[in-house]
Structures are given as C-alpha cells and as structure tokens.
Design a protein around this motif. Sequence first.
Motif, PDB file in Angstrom:
ATOM      1  N   ALA A 171       0.811  -1.218   0.000  1.00  0.00           N
ATOM      2  CA  ALA A 171       0.000   0.000   0.000  1.00  0.00           C
ATOM      3  C   ALA A 171       0.843   1.266   0.000  1.00  0.00           C
ATOM      4  CB  ALA A 171      -0.940  -0.001   1.200  1.00  0.00           C
ATOM      5  N   ASP A 172       1.962   1.259   0.722  1.00  0.00           N
ATOM      6  CA  ASP A 172       2.771   2.464   0.831  1.00  0.00           C
ATOM      7  C   ASP A 172       4.194   2.080   1.229  1.00  0.00           C
ATOM      8  OD1 ASP A 172       2.701   1.902   3.618  1.00  0.00           O
ATOM      9  OD2 ASP A 172       0.875   3.102   3.835  1.00  0.00           O
ATOM     10  N   GLU A 175       4.644   0.121   4.562  1.00  0.00           N
ATOM     11  CA  GLU A 175       4.389  -1.316   4.417  1.00  0.00           C
ATOM     12  C   GLU A 175       5.534  -1.996   3.676  1.00  0.00           C
ATOM     13  OE1 GLU A 175       1.071  -4.283   2.393  1.00  0.00           O
ATOM     14  OE2 GLU A 175       0.508  -2.216   2.912  1.00  0.00           O
ATOM     15  N   LEU A 176       6.045  -1.321   2.644  1.00  0.00           N
ATOM     16  CA  LEU A 176       7.167  -1.876   1.895  1.00  0.00           C
ATOM     17  C   LEU A 176       8.389  -2.019   2.788  1.00  0.00           C
ATOM     18  CD1 LEU A 176       8.574  -2.734  -0.721  1.00  0.00           C
ATOM     19  CD2 LEU A 176       8.979  -0.313  -1.220  1.00  0.00           C
ATOM     20  N   GLY A 177       8.650  -1.008   3.616  1.00  0.00           N
ATOM     21  CA  GLY A 177       9.795  -1.077   4.526  1.00  0.00           C
ATOM     22  C   GLY A 177       9.682  -2.253   5.480  1.00  0.00           C
ATOM     23  N   GLY A 178       8.475  -2.478   5.987  1.00  0.00           N
ATOM     24  CA  GLY A 178       8.264  -3.612   6.880  1.00  0.00           C
ATOM     25  C   GLY A 178       8.499  -4.939   6.194  1.00  0.00           C
ATOM     26  N   LEU A 179       8.061  -5.025   4.922  1.00  0.00           N
ATOM     27  CA  LEU A 179       8.262  -6.254   4.147  1.00  0.00           C
ATOM     28  C   LEU A 179       9.742  -6.517   3.909  1.00  0.00           C
ATOM     29  CD1 LEU A 179       7.198  -8.615   2.477  1.00  0.00           C
ATOM     30  CD2 LEU A 179       6.920  -7.037   0.550  1.00  0.00           C
ATOM     31  N   LEU A 180      10.474  -5.466   3.525  1.00  0.00           N
ATOM     32  CA  LEU A 180      11.910  -5.623   3.279  1.00  0.00           C
ATOM     33  C   LEU A 180      12.636  -6.028   4.559  1.00  0.00           C
ATOM     34  CD1 LEU A 180      12.523  -2.519   0.990  1.00  0.00           C
ATOM     35  CD2 LEU A 180      12.553  -4.915   0.296  1.00  0.00           C
ATOM     36  N   LEU A 181      12.242  -5.419   5.677  1.00  0.00           N
ATOM     37  CA  LEU A 181      12.868  -5.754   6.954  1.00  0.00           C
ATOM     38  C   LEU A 181      12.580  -7.207   7.329  1.00  0.00           C
ATOM     39  CD1 LEU A 181      14.514  -4.771   9.361  1.00  0.00           C
ATOM     40  CD2 LEU A 181      12.369  -4.041  10.440  1.00  0.00           C
ATOM     41  N   ALA A 182      11.366  -7.668   7.044  1.00  0.00           N
ATOM     42  CA  ALA A 182      11.012  -9.050   7.340  1.00  0.00           C
ATOM     43  C   ALA A 182      11.844 -10.015   6.506  1.00  0.00           C
ATOM     44  CB  ALA A 182       9.514  -9.267   7.075  1.00  0.00           C
ATOM     45  N   ILE A 183      12.103  -9.639   5.242  1.00  0.00           N
ATOM     46  CA  ILE A 183      12.929 -10.482   4.369  1.00  0.00           C
ATOM     47  C   ILE A 183      14.351 -10.582   4.910  1.00  0.00           C
ATOM     48  CG2 ILE A 183      13.990 -10.644   2.084  1.00  0.00           C
ATOM     49  CD1 ILE A 183      11.404  -9.402   0.967  1.00  0.00           C
ATOM     50  N   VAL A 184      14.904  -9.441   5.331  1.00  0.00           N
ATOM     51  CA  VAL A 184      16.256  -9.429   5.890  1.00  0.00           C
ATOM     52  C   VAL A 184      16.291 -10.225   7.191  1.00  0.00           C
ATOM     53  CG1 VAL A 184      18.091  -7.982   6.828  1.00  0.00           C
ATOM     54  CG2 VAL A 184      16.846  -7.246   4.788  1.00  0.00           C
ATOM     55  N   SER A 185      15.254 -10.067   8.007  1.00  0.00           N
ATOM     56  CA  SER A 185      15.184 -10.794   9.275  1.00  0.00           C
ATOM     57  C   SER A 185      15.133 -12.290   9.036  1.00  0.00           C
ATOM     58  CB  SER A 185      13.938 -10.339  10.053  1.00  0.00           C
ATOM     59  OG  SER A 185      13.811 -11.066  11.262  1.00  0.00           O
ATOM     60  N   SER A 186      14.348 -12.708   8.026  1.00  0.00           N
ATOM     61  CA  SER A 186      14.260 -14.129   7.696  1.00  0.00           C
ATOM     62  C   SER A 186      15.606 -14.664   7.220  1.00  0.00           C
ATOM     63  CB  SER A 186      13.197 -14.329   6.606  1.00  0.00           C
ATOM     64  OG  SER A 186      13.131 -15.683   6.198  1.00  0.00           O
ATOM     65  N   ALA A 187      16.292 -13.860   6.392  1.00  0.00           N
ATOM     66  CA  ALA A 187      17.616 -14.273   5.911  1.00  0.00           C
ATOM     67  C   ALA A 187      18.576 -14.450   7.085  1.00  0.00           C
ATOM     68  CB  ALA A 187      18.156 -13.235   4.933  1.00  0.00           C
ATOM     69  N   LYS A 188      18.547 -13.493   8.009  1.00  0.00           N
ATOM     70  CA  LYS A 188      19.443 -13.547   9.167  1.00  0.00           C
ATOM     71  C   LYS A 188      19.146 -14.768  10.023  1.00  0.00           C
ATOM     72  CE  LYS A 188      20.890 -10.698  13.133  1.00  0.00           C
ATOM     73  NZ  LYS A 188      22.316 -10.739  12.782  1.00  0.00           N
ATOM     74  N   ALA A 189      17.855 -15.057  10.215  1.00  0.00           N
ATOM     75  CA  ALA A 189      17.463 -16.197  11.043  1.00  0.00           C
ATOM     76  C   ALA A 189      17.922 -17.522  10.433  1.00  0.00           C
ATOM     77  CB  ALA A 189      15.949 -16.202  11.240  1.00  0.00           C
TER      78      ALA A 189
END
Length: 228
Positions: A171-172, A175-189
């Motif tokens: 949407a904005d 939201e995009l920032g949260g998605l990108l952060l989640a991707i990085v967090s998943s990679a780190k995990a």
Amino acid sequence: MATHPQLDELITTLELLRAPGGCPWDREQTHASLVQYLIEETHELVDAIESGSDAELVEELGDVLYQVLFHADIAREAGRFTLEDVATHMTQKMVGRHPHIFGDATADTAADVVEVWEERKKIEKPGRTSVLDGIPQGMPSLALADKVLGRAVKAGLISADEADVAAIPVADEDELGGLLLAIVSSAKANGLDAERALRTTLRELQGEIRSHEALTAADAGVIGLPTD
C-alpha cells in the motif's frame, strides 16, 4: 545574473589549505584517499534529506560541495583540469540534454523529458553497447536492483507488464519497509546474507540482459536490420 561571493570564498579557503606551506593533511590527499569521505558525506546528505533540519541539510550539502571542490583542486594542481572545466562540461551537458528548453525539441511531460534525455545520452555516448553500460556496480543493492530491472525492461528481456505482475502489492512505503525488513530478518534467522544474495541475483540478471542483447543484435544482423 547572481554572484556567489561565499562560494568564491570557499574556493579560496580550499586553495589556501592545499597551497605549499598549507595544511599537511590537505596537501597529501589524492582522489583515491578521498573516496571514503565522499561516500560518507553522501550518505550523511541522504540522511539530512530524509530526516534532517534545514541547518543539517545546509551542512551536509556543504560537505559534498567541498568534496567536489577538493577533487577539482587536486586535478588543477596536477595540471589535468580545473573547476572551470568541470562547470563548463556540466553546463554543456545540461544544455545538450534539455533541447526542449534550449533548442526546438518538444517535451510536455516528465516522461517526455526522460525520453529526450535518453536519446541525447545515446548520441553523446556512442561507445556504449549495452543498456547496462554506465551503471555503477557499487550502488546500494536495492537501488542497483531498481536500476537493473528498469534496464531489463528497456532491453526487452521482460516487459513492463511482466515486471508489474511480478511485483508484490504493497500500500505504501511504510508497508514496503516492513516487508523488506522481514525479508532481511528471515535471511538472518536462516544464516543467509541478504545483501550478497541480492547482488548475486543481480549479476545473474545482468548476464541474462547481455545475452539477450547479443542474441537480438545477432538476429538483427542476419536479417539485415540495424542493431540500435
């Protein structure tokens, strides 16, 4: 015509610092040694643009401006070129790429201006054989991804519609920032390096673009059509 006495004073100050008998640190700097400071100052300017005050923006713009003046003075001392050469080249470039302002071309929209800009760039840089030429690989990976995806569309490897279909709806920018952060967090995990992963994928995509360009050029040559 506006005058710029404070800019002239800054230039004079730099020249005094770098003159024989001036500041030892300034005297021993080179283009290469200043790269780290240029990168740092540029990132600080971005921070000021995104979340700083006017005072911070003035300071960081000044730091980046000083880097430009510093590099030009190093070249002047070596007899290679001067700040005036830099300004002359930039003026000619801006005039040449805005024929809708300084010539008889027409560009009524921002998209028209971009098209005119790209056409002028092709004329100015005939040695470039790929849409990827001129893209600095040291760009931040997300900015590089945006640039390479745009060039993939331009080369005809993917269509604009295909690029849109592949996009994840958000949407904005929050939201995009949260998605990108989640991707990085998943990679780190999972013990993965998100930066390296994206850069590896971008290298592969650039290889596909160059292969596509080569095939397109070969096909055009076989049937006797121009390749540009």
